[in-house]
Every structure is written in C-alpha cells, then in structure tokens.
Design a protein around this motif. Structure first.
Motif, short mmCIF file in Angstrom:
data_model
loop_
_atom_site.label_atom_id
_atom_site.label_comp_id
_atom_site.label_asym_id
_atom_site.label_seq_id
_atom_site.Cartn_x
_atom_site.Cartn_y
_atom_site.Cartn_z
N ASN A 194 0.07 -1.85 -4.27
CA ASN A 194 1.23 -2.56 -3.74
C ASN A 194 0.75 -3.52 -2.66
O ASN A 194 0.38 -3.12 -1.56
N ARG A 195 0.77 -4.82 -2.97
CA ARG A 195 0.25 -5.81 -2.03
C ARG A 195 1.23 -6.12 -0.90
O ARG A 195 0.87 -6.82 0.05
N ASP A 196 2.46 -5.64 -0.99
CA ASP A 196 3.43 -5.86 0.08
C ASP A 196 3.39 -4.74 1.12
O ASP A 196 4.22 -4.70 2.01
N ALA A 197 2.43 -3.84 0.98
CA ALA A 197 2.14 -2.84 2.00
C ALA A 197 0.65 -2.95 2.31
O ALA A 197 -0.14 -3.30 1.44
N VAL A 198 0.29 -2.70 3.57
CA VAL A 198 -1.11 -2.83 3.94
C VAL A 198 -1.95 -1.88 3.08
O VAL A 198 -1.70 -0.68 3.03
#
Length: 244
Positions: A229-233
């Motif tokens: 998930n690229r929208d979480a670090v």
C-alpha cells in the motif's frame, strides 16, 4: 486607547527566478521557462535525474510544485522510461476569456519511453480540476497540441499523491541508486518460495543483513515485483505480496 497607525509598507519587488548552476559532472537545466520563483505557498524543487536520454549522466530539473516532482519521481522509477523533460516549449491555443483571444501553454512534463512513445502530462490539483474554466482550458490545450509534440496527453491529479505516497517515492528513488542486483534476485527468489504476510517476515527469511534485505525489497516494490500500500509509509510492518 488610541493606536498609532503603522505606515503602509512598500510592496517588495518581484525577484527573478533562482538559478542553480550545474556542478561538475551534472548537465544544466534545459527547460523553456524557469519556475524557481519565490513563493509563500508553492514548494519549488530542484533535483537531478539520470536517464538513458542523458546517457545516464545526471541533469538538473526544476519543478514548480510537490505534485510535479512526485509525478516525475514515479516516472523515473518506471523501467520503460527513456527520457524526462520539464517545462516544455510553449505552443499557442485559443482562449476567448482574455483580450488577445489566445494563450501560450508550457506543458509540465513530457515522458519518452524506450519504444519511442511520447506522452505530455498536464498536472493540477483536484480543486482546480473541478473548475469548468480549467476543464475548458484543458480541452483547448489538448486540441491545439501540435502533432509532433507528443503521441498523447494525459491529466494527472496531484491529490492522488498523498504525503505517504510521496515519501515512499523518495525512498524508492534512494534505494534504486544503491545498485545491488544480486540482493534483489535473492529477495525475489525468497519471496516466491516462502510464506509471509508482513515485510518483516520476508526480510527474516532472506540470507542477507536485514538492512540490505529491506533495501532490496523496496527496490522490488518500486519495480512492481512486490506490491504494498503506497498510501501508507512502507516499513517492516507493511503487508506485502507478489504482484500478479
């Protein structure tokens, strides 16, 4: 209580754009306009990228906003990218909303891929893209784009790039510069032959120092071999899986 009125402050003069000289071994900026003006709201960025189009020699690029920079970072990570251009030469398009009846447009980016396909990129945030005036302008720009300018043109919404997404792109770009193909292959082979859910579980099973295994895993994520998930670090506690 009476207050003494402060005299009107003189409006500061507009300063010219900043110029960043190219250090030794780095190609200079070649955009048609310099966006590095002073701003209290926009975040100007200067960086260097090396692409096949520059003979893998770093070149200076100027970006008018974090959004433009994020789109460029994602493009640089694409394995089929050949060249990146910013602030392209202007072309004229009809615009009935001013006295001249036309405007000049500088496309934010143009991407050239290894198969020769060229894509022009128009970048705006979601609020601007919701405006009917902006939509009208995009239609006028795209329909007036010269045939030899690009093979197609797309609109990119910078709101699709969250803060975490942008930070992940920066980390991916950093580890991609630490070339270690043997490490990447070892992590990929391990990922295809063992069970894991979190990145930490995968790293523990790789016969490499944890830091090296982590860097290789992030490079695989940047290439689309592994997904996260690229929208979480992305860190050791991230869920990762093999791309389909």
């Amino acid at each position: 209580m009476a207050f003494e009125r402060e005299p009107d402050l003189e409006k500061p003069k507009k300063l010219p754009p900043l110029k960043v000289p190219a250090p030794d071994g780095v190609l200079p900026y070649v955009g048609a306009r310099n966006p590095m003006t002073r701003s209290n709201s926009a975040h100007r960025i200067a960086d260097t990228f090396a692409t096949p189009a520059t003979g893998d020699v770093p070149q200076i690029y100027f970006f008018e906003s974090e959004g433009e920079y994020a789109v460029s970072l994602e493009a640089i990570l694409a394995p089929d990218l050949y060249g990146l251009e910013v602030q392209l030469p202007a072309f004229r398009y009809p615009w009935k909303h001013n006295k001249k009846g036309y405007r000049d447009h500088f496309f934010d980016l143009r991407l050239t891929f290894k198969d020769g396909f060229r894509r022009a990129v128009y970048i705006k945030n979601a609020r601007a893209l919701q405006s009917s005036r902006v939509q009208e302008e995009i239609e006028a720009i795209f329909s007036s784009m010269p045939e030899d300018f690009a093979d197609d043109a797309i609109v990119v919404n910078t709101d699709d790039y969250s803060r975490a997404y942008r930070d992940n792109l920066r980390r991916m770009r950093y580890v991609r510069q630490l070339h270690a193909p043997d490490h990447d292959l070892l992590v990929e082979q391990t990922a295809r032959s063992c069970n894991y859910w979190f990145l930490e579980q995968l790293v523990r099973q790789v016969p490499l120092p944890p830091a090296k295994a982590w860097q290789a895993a992030l490079r695989l994520i940047s290439r689309g071999v592994l997904e996260a998930n690229r929208d979480a670090v992305i860190n050791l506690h991230s869920h990762v899986w093999l791309a389909a």
